[in-house]
Structure formats: C-alpha cells, structure tokens
Design an enzyme around this catalytic site. Structure first.
Site, mmCIF file in Angstrom:
data_model
loop_
_atom_site.group_PDB
_atom_site.id
_atom_site.type_symbol
_atom_site.label_atom_id
_atom_site.label_comp_id
_atom_site.label_asym_id
_atom_site.label_seq_id
_atom_site.Cartn_x
_atom_site.Cartn_y
_atom_site.Cartn_z
ATOM 1 N N HIS A 65 5.593 1.630 -1.843
ATOM 2 C CA HIS A 65 6.797 1.326 -1.097
ATOM 3 C C HIS A 65 6.809 2.268 0.115
ATOM 4 O O HIS A 65 5.997 3.201 0.198
ATOM 5 C CB HIS A 65 8.025 1.525 -1.987
ATOM 6 C CG HIS A 65 8.369 0.315 -2.804
ATOM 7 N ND1 HIS A 65 9.571 0.149 -3.439
ATOM 8 C CD2 HIS A 65 7.657 -0.810 -3.063
ATOM 9 C CE1 HIS A 65 9.588 -1.017 -4.065
ATOM 10 N NE2 HIS A 65 8.441 -1.619 -3.859
ATOM 11 N N GLU A 67 8.852 4.652 0.980
ATOM 12 C CA GLU A 67 9.145 6.046 0.649
ATOM 13 C C GLU A 67 7.988 6.704 -0.092
ATOM 14 O O GLU A 67 7.674 7.878 0.137
ATOM 15 C CB GLU A 67 10.421 6.142 -0.204
ATOM 16 C CG GLU A 67 11.678 5.653 0.506
ATOM 17 C CD GLU A 67 11.941 4.164 0.293
ATOM 18 O OE1 GLU A 67 10.975 3.404 0.064
ATOM 19 O OE2 GLU A 67 13.108 3.761 0.352
ATOM 20 N N SER A 90 17.903 1.008 2.128
ATOM 21 C CA SER A 90 18.361 1.734 0.941
ATOM 22 C C SER A 90 17.241 1.819 -0.108
ATOM 23 O O SER A 90 16.634 0.803 -0.443
ATOM 24 C CB SER A 90 19.576 1.000 0.342
ATOM 25 O OG SER A 90 19.944 1.577 -0.898
ATOM 26 N N CYS A 92 15.072 1.696 -3.314
ATOM 27 C CA CYS A 92 15.164 1.017 -4.614
ATOM 28 C C CYS A 92 15.187 2.074 -5.724
ATOM 29 O O CYS A 92 15.074 3.271 -5.463
ATOM 30 C CB CYS A 92 13.988 0.052 -4.785
ATOM 31 S SG CYS A 92 12.429 0.858 -5.231
ATOM 32 N N CYS A 95 12.109 4.358 -5.744
ATOM 33 C CA CYS A 95 12.102 5.379 -4.702
ATOM 34 C C CYS A 95 13.267 6.359 -4.858
ATOM 35 O O CYS A 95 13.154 7.533 -4.498
ATOM 36 C CB CYS A 95 12.098 4.697 -3.336
ATOM 37 S SG CYS A 95 10.595 3.691 -3.115
#
Lengths: 160, 160
Positions: A65, A67, A90, A92, A95
């Site tokens: 992802h 992040e 935002s 998940c 993360c």
C-alpha cells in the site's frame, strides 16, 4: 507538537507541501496504471525519509500500500515517534496498524471522503491526526473508483 | 467453521501441521541471521497459498514481518474470508491490521507468551483466533529476545 505549529520550523515543509510529495507519488502510480494512492514519511524537521505508492498492479504485490511503500523506502529506523506519515487517503486498517505498532507520531491525510480507515482509532491512541480534505485527492480517487470498482474493492479486501 | 472442525477435511492439515509450516519458516529466518518469526496463509481446504518469514535483517526491510511476507507470497487473492493465517507469534498491530482489512477469516497462533499483539481485537471482529501455546515457539522467541533485545525492540517499534 501539532503539525500546524511546525509551519515555520520544518524546512518550509507545510502540511500542504508534505501532501504534495504524497500526491506526486499517487499521480506516478496512476501513470503506471496503478491505484493512485501515495504516501511519504517525514522526520520532525521536514526531512523526507521515504516515499512510495501503491504497487498492487505494477508488482502484482498486495502487500504494498502507499504507506507501507513509504515505510519500506525509509529503511530501518530506530524511533518513529517524531515522524509524520503523509498519505493522500485515510489509512486502511493495515496501514493504521503499521502506524500504531511503530508509534509513528503524526498522520497527515489528504482526504477521507472516498474511504475512511483507522484514523479515528489512531487519534484515540494519541497519534496527531490532521485531515486536509484536499479536493484534488478527492477527485483523483472518485474518478479512479468509478472507473475501476473491482480493482479498488480488491485493494481494500471487499469480496464480491 | 472453527479450525478444530476442519481436522478431517483439510488435506490432513491439522492446526499442528499448519503451524509446522510457519515454524519451519521461522527456523529458516533464524538460520539466515534474522528474527525467527514465520507465517503461512492457507486456503480453507488446507492448500498452502504462501509462506514467509520476517526479513528485517536479511533485506534491511522493516515492512516485511512474517505475516506480510506470507500475504505477499500468496499473491493477489480476490477473497480472503475463508483463508487461515498461521503465525508462530501473536500478530503485532501492523499484522493484525492486515488481517482485519483483508477479512482473513482465521488466525492460528503458535504462542503469545513472549509478545501479544492484536489477536484479542481480531476476535472481537469475528476472526476465528486459535492459540496453540506451542513450547518450541515460546523457547525460540525467548532465546532470541534474550540474545537480541535491541533488534527485537526495533522490530516492534519500541524506542530506547
């Protein structure tokens, strides 16, 4: 220290300037045919430690992802408490769990209108969460989700 | 379906047999000079989808915990609800967040005596959590932590 208080001390890295780095990563991901989510990890004084974007499509890798890409690209760090994770969307639960486990001190979010993960949960644990509600980030994800609903659902673990 | 009910249906993959795969990964990581935590992702009928171990030392990659390695090595999957994540150690918040976001249906844990992450939190959200309290897993982590406290603290985000 709240993110806003750092405006003058972070090498000119305002929240908007930090988001720009994450946004550029997301645009890069989109240009590669990937899911347009970008992130960057900064030190307290505005040094970019690492940045990255979602690599599900490009590397066929579901574990990267935005992040986790930024976290990986920052290399091994001994103390994350004063770092800032900047992300276009935002985080998940995956993360958000990363932020909690490594005690990342602050999370700066482009938008949470198209998806909301665990940022309220992180705030409960003392993470300094700032939501910019950036219109470009909203538009980018709104368009992507409308055009790629199946891919988007795969990325957030929503089964048919 | 609880893990125990699958004893006869999972190609002979009892919980102990599934843990053995994760344990072998942890031993492999230890032999490589790494942090000895291993994991494996199985389908509901006992097919091994992917396995892996912590790669912080070997790849200088802080993002690869055992569970994220197994998840990555399983490749892109469209539905994790009936899968089982097997891990030698209670999943940290990062890895617990992974399980929650992707709706992994069950988590089978070797031990939680040397470290306890988010497995109770996962159970609250309906994840089928089984704790085997395996003595070999306890001994392996107890020895590793005693000999490498600094490295262990780095891996779980505990600053000095």
């Amino acid at each position: 220290m709240p993110i806003e208080d750092h405006r003058r001390t972070r090498r000119g890295m305002t929240p908007e300037a930090m988001l720009e780095v994450a946004y550029a990563e997301a645009r890069k991901g989109l240009a590669e045919g990937g899911i347009p989510i970008g992130a960057a990890l900064f030190s307290a004084d505005g040094e970019l430690l690492g940045s990255g974007h979602n690599m599900r499509v490009q590397d066929d890798d579901p574990s990267i992802h935005a992040e986790t890409a930024a976290f990986r690209n920052a290399g091994r760090q001994r103390d994350y408490r004063s770092t800032i994770m900047v992300t276009t969307l935002s985080p998940c639960w995956y993360c958000s769990g990363l932020v909690r486990q490594f005690n990342i001190g602050a999370v700066l979010i482009g938008e949470s209108r198209t998806f909301a993960g665990g940022h309220d949960w992180l705030a409960e644990f003392g993470v300094d969460v700032t939501l910019l509600d950036d219109e470009r980030c909203v538009a980018m994800m709104t368009d992507f989700i409308a055009e790629n609903p199946e891919l988007w659902n795969e990325d957030i673990g929503v089964a048919e």
